[in-house]
Structures are given as structure tokens and as C-alpha cells.
Design a protein around this motif. Structure first.
Motif, short mmCIF file in Angstrom:
data_model
loop_
_atom_site.label_atom_id
_atom_site.label_comp_id
_atom_site.label_asym_id
_atom_site.label_seq_id
_atom_site.Cartn_x
_atom_site.Cartn_y
_atom_site.Cartn_z
N MET A 1 13.59 54.00 -34.66
CA MET A 1 14.82 53.77 -33.88
C MET A 1 14.41 53.41 -32.46
O MET A 1 13.92 54.23 -31.71
N ALA A 2 14.61 52.16 -32.10
CA ALA A 2 14.22 51.70 -30.77
C ALA A 2 15.06 52.41 -29.71
O ALA A 2 16.21 52.72 -29.90
N ASP A 3 14.44 52.66 -28.57
CA ASP A 3 15.14 53.36 -27.50
C ASP A 3 16.01 52.43 -26.67
O ASP A 3 17.00 52.85 -26.09
N ASP A 4 15.60 51.14 -26.57
CA ASP A 4 16.31 50.25 -25.66
C ASP A 4 17.60 49.74 -26.29
O ASP A 4 17.67 49.43 -27.46
N LEU A 5 18.63 49.69 -25.47
CA LEU A 5 19.93 49.15 -25.87
C LEU A 5 20.29 48.07 -24.88
O LEU A 5 19.61 47.87 -23.88
N ALA A 6 21.37 47.35 -25.15
CA ALA A 6 21.82 46.30 -24.24
C ALA A 6 22.06 46.89 -22.85
O ALA A 6 22.46 48.06 -22.71
N ALA A 7 21.82 46.09 -21.84
CA ALA A 7 21.83 46.57 -20.46
C ALA A 7 23.10 47.33 -20.07
O ALA A 7 23.01 48.42 -19.47
N PRO A 8 24.32 46.83 -20.39
CA PRO A 8 25.51 47.58 -19.97
C PRO A 8 25.58 48.97 -20.61
O PRO A 8 25.95 49.95 -19.94
N LEU A 9 25.22 49.05 -21.88
CA LEU A 9 25.27 50.33 -22.59
C LEU A 9 24.17 51.26 -22.07
O LEU A 9 24.40 52.46 -21.85
N ALA B 1 25.97 59.86 -36.94
CA ALA B 1 24.86 58.92 -36.78
C ALA B 1 23.89 58.92 -37.96
O ALA B 1 23.38 57.85 -38.34
N GLN B 2 23.64 60.08 -38.54
CA GLN B 2 22.57 60.16 -39.54
C GLN B 2 22.79 59.25 -40.75
O GLN B 2 21.88 58.50 -41.12
N PRO B 3 23.97 59.27 -41.40
CA PRO B 3 24.14 58.38 -42.55
C PRO B 3 24.08 56.89 -42.18
O PRO B 3 23.65 56.07 -43.00
N LEU B 4 24.49 56.56 -40.96
CA LEU B 4 24.38 55.16 -40.52
C LEU B 4 22.92 54.74 -40.45
O LEU B 4 22.55 53.63 -40.86
N ASP C 1 16.31 53.45 -41.50
CA ASP C 1 15.58 53.88 -40.31
C ASP C 1 15.19 55.34 -40.53
O ASP C 1 15.86 56.27 -40.08
N ARG C 2 14.09 55.56 -41.22
CA ARG C 2 13.69 56.92 -41.59
C ARG C 2 13.34 57.74 -40.36
O ARG C 2 13.68 58.93 -40.27
N TRP C 3 12.63 57.12 -39.39
CA TRP C 3 12.25 57.84 -38.19
C TRP C 3 13.49 58.27 -37.41
O TRP C 3 13.63 59.43 -37.00
N GLN D 1 32.29 48.96 -30.41
CA GLN D 1 32.81 47.60 -30.43
C GLN D 1 31.73 46.56 -30.74
O GLN D 1 32.03 45.37 -30.88
N GLN D 2 30.47 47.00 -30.85
CA GLN D 2 29.37 46.06 -31.04
C GLN D 2 29.23 45.65 -32.50
O GLN D 2 29.45 46.46 -33.41
N ALA D 3 28.84 44.41 -32.71
CA ALA D 3 28.69 43.89 -34.07
C ALA D 3 27.39 44.36 -34.72
O ALA D 3 27.31 44.48 -35.95
N ASP D 4 26.36 44.61 -33.93
CA ASP D 4 25.07 45.05 -34.45
C ASP D 4 25.18 46.46 -35.02
O ASP D 4 25.52 47.41 -34.31
N ASP D 5 24.88 46.59 -36.33
CA ASP D 5 25.02 47.89 -36.99
C ASP D 5 24.09 48.96 -36.42
O ASP D 5 24.34 50.15 -36.59
#
Length: 225
Positions: A1-9, A74-77, A83-85, A40-44
Motif C-alpha cells: 500500500m503506497a503511502d503517497d496520495l494526490a497532493a490535495p488529499l 478499508a480492509q475488504p477494499l 494488496d496483502r501488505w 469521490q475519487q475514481a481510483d479504487d
């Protein structure tokens, strides 16, 4: 699970975290805004990652119940994203939430599963962190023998890596052995108590602040884990 998200978020989460101590109400408002934005984001992958980050901040705000609810979402998503980690990190966080509200038995179940998952992924450091939290859970319910077992096992995973985490795990094990020694002494088991004290001395890290680190282990969970 990457730590970085889009700048506004990312900015909303960072602002929320920075206000936890000085302005908890504002921190929560920013957190709610961040989660609403993520929905509201399209990226799952955005929403579960944001929920995980938000849950960590809620723990700092001492709202373990709200943090747990976000983790359950969050976990089931993350599982569906394979994303096992990330899913296992959230599982561990659920265990920490349970520790904070005194649900020791459920914490033990969740943290045991997280430990097993990290082991199967070959992530010994993460498994050690889970076992250290497991030790806290057993210590919280008064099962000091199990607490010592898991504390020692966690530290042993990192014996060849003298890192800050290794020192924290050593302090945690030493503190738990001191509690067990006190109980054994009260039961008249002087020799067994002395052995626990000797083992505590062997694993206690050297340097200033060790006593403080030991005392912090007495709490329900450690946010550095």
C-alpha cells in the motif's frame, strides 16, 4: 500500500495530523474532509489508503472506535485489490484499536492473524511488531507468561539487527519480565523471580531513557509500532 496520495488529499491528511495536539476539533474536521474527498475519487486504491491513514490519526485523537470502523471498511477494499501488505497493516491496526478500548481477546485474535500473514510474506520486522502488540494484549489481561513469550519471540526475530525497534522490543520484554518477577515473588517463588530479573537485565537495552521506554510499554499500544 503506497503511502503517497494526490497532493490535495495528502495536504488535508498532513494538516489534520499537525493539529491533533493543539486543535483536535479542527483535526477531525480536516480528517472528515479528506475522507469525503477520497470517496469521490475514481481510483479504487485511494479510498482504502486514505481510510488507513485517517484511522491512524483517529488513534492519536484517542478515538479507537471510530478508527476501528474505518479499518473495517478499508480492509475488504484492500483485500479485493490484492494488496496483502496494506490489508495486513489494517488488520494490525484493528488489533491496536482493540487494545486501546480493553478488548484484549479480540486484539489477540486479530494480531495473531496479522503475525501469521506477515510471516507468510517473509516480513519478519512486521511480524515482530505484531508480536510485541500481542504481548501488550496478554499483559493487559494479566497473562504474564504469554506476554513474556511473545515479547521474547518478537525481540528474537531482530536479534541480529540492533536497530531502534530492536531496543524498543528489548525494553518491552524487560518490562514484562519485571512484572512477572514481581508476581512470582509475591507467590513465594523467589528463585523463579530472580531468574526473570536476570533475563530482564540481559535484554534491557543500554543508554539513557531506557526507563522511560520501559514505562511507555505499559500502555495499551505503541504508536511507533
Amino acid at each position: 500500500m503506497a503511502d503517497d496520495l494526490a497532493a490535495p488529499l495528502e495536504a488535508l491528511l498532513a494538516q489534520s495530523e499537525s493539529r491533533v495536539a493543539q486543535d483536535p476539533a479542527e483535526a477531525r474536521r480536516l480528517l472528515d474532509e479528506a475522507v469525503a474527498h477520497a470517496r469521490q475519487q475514481a481510483d479504487d486504491g485511494v479510498l482504502p489508503r486514505c481510510l488507513h491513514r485517517a484511522a491512524v490519526i483517529l488513534l492519536h485523537l484517542h478515538d479507537a472506535c471510530a478508527a476501528y470502523a474505518l479499518c473495517v471498511e478499508a480492509q475488504p477494499l484492500l483485500e479485493r485489490l490484492d494488496d496483502r501488505w496494506g490489508a495486513t497493516q489494517v488488520l494490525k491496526l484493528r488489533g491496536r484499536c482493540c487494545l486501546d478500548v480493553g478488548e484484549q481477546a479480540l486484539a489477540e485474535t486479530l494480531l495473531s492473524e496479522a503475525t501469521d500473514r506477515f510471516e507468510r510474506m517473509g516480513l519478519g520486522v512486521e511480524a515482530a511488531r505484531c508480536e510485541s502488540l500481542l504481548s501488550s494484549a496478554y499483559r493487559g489481561e494479566g497473562n504474564l507468561l504469554a506476554a513474556v513469550h511473545f515479547a521474547g519471540h518478537a525481540r528474537a526475530r531482530l536479534d541480529r539487527t540492533p536497530t531502534h525497534l530492536q531496543h524498543r522490543l528489548g525494553a518491552g520484554e524487560a518490562y514484562t519480565r519485571l512484572l512477572l518477577a514481581r508476581r512470582l515473588k509475591s507467590l513465594g517463588e523467589g528463585a523463579a523471580a530472580a531468574e526473570q530479573l536476570a533475563q530482564a537485565a540481559r535484554v534491557l537495552p543500554s543508554g539513557d531513557g531506557v526507563g522511560d521506554r520501559c514505562r511507555r510499554q505499559a500502555g495499551p499500544s505503541s504508536y511507533l509500532l
